[in-house]
Design an enzyme around this catalytic site. Sequence first.
Site, PDB file in Angstrom:
ATOM      1  N   HIS A 189       0.828  -1.211   0.000  1.00 21.40           N
ATOM      2  CA  HIS A 189       0.000   0.000   0.000  1.00 21.40           C
ATOM      3  C   HIS A 189       0.862   1.261   0.000  1.00 21.40           C
ATOM      4  O   HIS A 189       0.859   2.036   0.969  1.00 21.40           O
ATOM      5  CB  HIS A 189      -0.968  -0.008   1.187  1.00 21.40           C
ATOM      6  N   ASN A 190       1.589   1.473  -1.067  1.00 22.92           N
ATOM      7  CA  ASN A 190       2.397   2.687  -1.224  1.00 22.92           C
ATOM      8  C   ASN A 190       1.892   3.418  -2.474  1.00 22.92           C
ATOM      9  O   ASN A 190       0.883   3.021  -3.063  1.00 22.92           O
ATOM     10  CB  ASN A 190       3.881   2.306  -1.350  1.00 22.92           C
ATOM     11  N   SER A 191       2.616   4.467  -2.883  1.00 23.20           N
ATOM     12  CA  SER A 191       2.078   5.279  -3.988  1.00 23.20           C
ATOM     13  C   SER A 191       2.154   4.548  -5.332  1.00 23.20           C
ATOM     14  O   SER A 191       1.489   4.942  -6.286  1.00 23.20           O
ATOM     15  CB  SER A 191       2.779   6.631  -4.057  1.00 23.20           C
ATOM     16  N   THR A 192       2.944   3.464  -5.400  1.00 28.01           N
ATOM     17  CA  THR A 192       2.962   2.694  -6.648  1.00 28.01           C
ATOM     18  C   THR A 192       1.614   1.978  -6.830  1.00 28.01           C
ATOM     19  O   THR A 192       1.084   1.892  -7.941  1.00 28.01           O
ATOM     20  CB  THR A 192       4.121   1.676  -6.649  1.00 28.01           C
ATOM     21  N   HIS A 193       1.050   1.492  -5.723  1.00 29.02           N
ATOM     22  CA  HIS A 193      -0.287   0.876  -5.811  1.00 29.02           C
ATOM     23  C   HIS A 193      -1.309   1.927  -6.253  1.00 29.02           C
ATOM     24  O   HIS A 193      -2.155   1.654  -7.126  1.00 29.02           O
ATOM     25  CB  HIS A 193      -0.674   0.254  -4.465  1.00 29.02           C
ATOM     26  N   HIS A 206      -7.217   6.976  -3.063  1.00 30.03           N
ATOM     27  CA  HIS A 206      -8.056   5.977  -2.395  1.00 30.03           C
ATOM     28  C   HIS A 206      -7.392   5.226  -1.243  1.00 30.03           C
ATOM     29  O   HIS A 206      -8.099   4.655  -0.404  1.00 30.03           O
ATOM     30  CB  HIS A 206      -8.629   4.981  -3.421  1.00 30.03           C
ATOM     31  N   ASP A 207      -6.057   5.208  -1.179  1.00 32.95           N
ATOM     32  CA  ASP A 207      -5.390   4.533  -0.047  1.00 32.95           C
ATOM     33  C   ASP A 207      -4.417   5.477   0.664  1.00 32.95           C
ATOM     34  O   ASP A 207      -3.469   5.016   1.320  1.00 32.95           O
ATOM     35  CB  ASP A 207      -4.624   3.292  -0.546  1.00 32.95           C
ATOM     36  N   ASP A 231      -8.868  -1.382  -8.294  1.00 31.00           N
ATOM     37  CA  ASP A 231      -8.145  -1.567  -7.037  1.00 31.00           C
ATOM     38  C   ASP A 231      -7.570  -2.971  -6.898  1.00 31.00           C
ATOM     39  O   ASP A 231      -6.469  -3.155  -6.388  1.00 31.00           O
ATOM     40  CB  ASP A 231      -9.123  -1.272  -5.880  1.00 31.00           C
ATOM     41  N   GLN A 279      -3.089 -16.988  -3.387  1.00 31.04           N
ATOM     42  CA  GLN A 279      -3.539 -16.315  -4.609  1.00 31.04           C
ATOM     43  C   GLN A 279      -4.699 -17.051  -5.267  1.00 31.04           C
ATOM     44  O   GLN A 279      -5.633 -16.441  -5.774  1.00 31.04           O
ATOM     45  CB  GLN A 279      -2.373 -16.150  -5.594  1.00 31.04           C
TER      46      GLN A 279
END
Length: 651
Positions: free
Chosen positions: A379-383, A419-420, A548, A600
């Site tokens: 959950h960083n800015s790449t996501h 959004h995150d 998402d 997964q």
Amino acid sequence: MTLSLSLSLSLSLCVCVCVCVCVWQVLLVFAKDDAQSNSFCWACERAGFRCNVARTPEAALESFQEKNHDLIIMDHRHSRYFDAEALCRYVYSTCVCVSVVTQRYVENSNMMSCYNELIQLHHGEIRAQIKLRACNAVFTALEQSQEAIEISSEDQIIQVHTHTHTHTHTHTKHKDRRKGSLDVRSTTSRGSDAGSSQRRHSSMARIHSMTIEAPITKVINIINAAQESSPMPVAEALDRVLEILRTTELYSPQLGTKEEDPHTNDLVGGLMTDGLRRLSGNEYILATKQLHHIPGHLTTPLSLNDIPPCIAQTMENEDSWDFDIFNLESATMKRPLTYLGLKIFSRFGVCEFLSCPEATLRSWLQIIEANYHSSNSYHNSTHAADVLHATAYFLCKERVKQSLDPIDEVAALIAATVHDVDHPGRTNSFLCNAGSELAILYNDTAVLESHHAALAFQITTRDDKCNIFKNMERNEYRTLRQAVIDMVLATEMTKHFEHVNKFVNSINKPLAALEENGSFVCVCAGKCILTAPENRILVKRMLIKCADISNPCRPLELCIEWAGRISEEYFAQTDEEKQQGLPVVMPVFDRNTCSIPKSQISFIDYFITDMFDAWDAFADLPNLMQHLDNNFKYWKSLDEKKLHSLRPPPE
Ligand code: AMP
Ligand code: ZN
């Protein structure tokens, strides 16, 4: 005949339930005969109800006092003849029966409409009234009797046994489950207790009439009515339907926790609950960590024109689904959101739409990106950049374009970006278990999503320098803000099945039905389905949800990288839970034992397949479905080889 919703053209139905009679008595108060009154007469006859007609309020009251009708239908269309509302009030004030409910019936003299209305009232309202009356009788029995009270079935099998301080028994007999009528022995039904419990009667009536108009009540009434004329197996099946309808969790599949696969269980427990199920008593330790932090500085401003060539190059194919976000992550030294945001927002003309200078957009992207935690593995800015990318991709699909307005598109791009924001790399369940400040602030409800949305608007509006909404007209801003909040909140996984099911039922199914017909009318009807405001909301929610969690639909290498990142974030959470003595929310995500392929497979099976089938049916995404299929097979092949890792070992 034209239908009118106005008061003067409607009929007032005043429903008074007084006694349990075999033949229902109906009073029509119509100053003159007309098609409407004739239809009600006909409907009464057909339904086997006894019908009286009164021409004046005086005649009506006289007749009512004599016969105590179960239903009074008053003509409310012609105020020159009599004041129907005053008559209604008068009936209310004189009626000592259990309750009175007033409803309106819009003028429609079609005989079958009148008949259906009567039947609906008879089965729906009356059944509820009878139940109320039975309750009331039990209350009265409890109040007046010094005895134990038994409620028994017809064959005297006791259903409820209530002790008071006595020796003899009072029976309240449950007669017929399907008819729902209750026969109260030992207490008189009608008028017996008009004095002391009249206040309670009227408040019961108020409560009943408050809920009577709710759509779910109507649905239940219709099913009840259908049960009456259905064979036993159908009636019993409908009983089960009613049981389900009475619960609030209509959209969450119920997992049989024992036999289910532990990965699915943990994902469901970890992502779809607030942690409460797993509370064991000592978890409410106040978190000391400050979750929300704002950086003290803004990084150097940049413009679309002075983006370094190596970065510009990595963004050249940003309109392709196979775009590699991790290249951009390294080229920008972990600031992909600002750069990709500049490019995508400019492609969609967001600055023009918002009347906002590009410099403001730049500052906004920078401060939003700075509030993502680069220390989180997932959950960083790449996501966020990845979700923005998927959102922009979906917005270019023909069906999506047909459905959404420019303001929806802008809202979707902004929602994806924020959004995150400030995600702590821990799940909602963790925050609730840890008694974190955020969980306390948001009452353990949609904690993270509420925080992302609220913080995004705080950051944006706190400083004019980055306020991209500054030049918007107030109403436009309110609409945009509402749409952004709705979309960010839609990413909460507890509502996953609700959003997907609503989308399928309101959009996929009606569109598929139209496609089967394929006429010109259907083209118009299809457009209506796509652009109806309530459906546009569902499209936007589905769009951001799919963006998402689209990582299982990315090309294999990207999909593997995302799976590694989310697993690492879950492992770190499990480590911390163990270290702090908190409940372990997702025990399978233990770095020593976890099978990533299995996790997964479960994630795809449980959350992804159905959702993307529905989204693909709408937006037409064959390439995504192909990747999903490949990726699923990849995880299966690793699992079959009993491998737990992301990749097979080098040969
Ligand atoms: P969000 O926090 O808005 O990104 O919501 C998406 C949820 O799906 C998060 O709780 C993620 O942890 C979860 N998620 C996304 N991708 C995967 C994946 N590949 N495997 C397991 N969980 C995932
Ligand atoms: Zn996300």
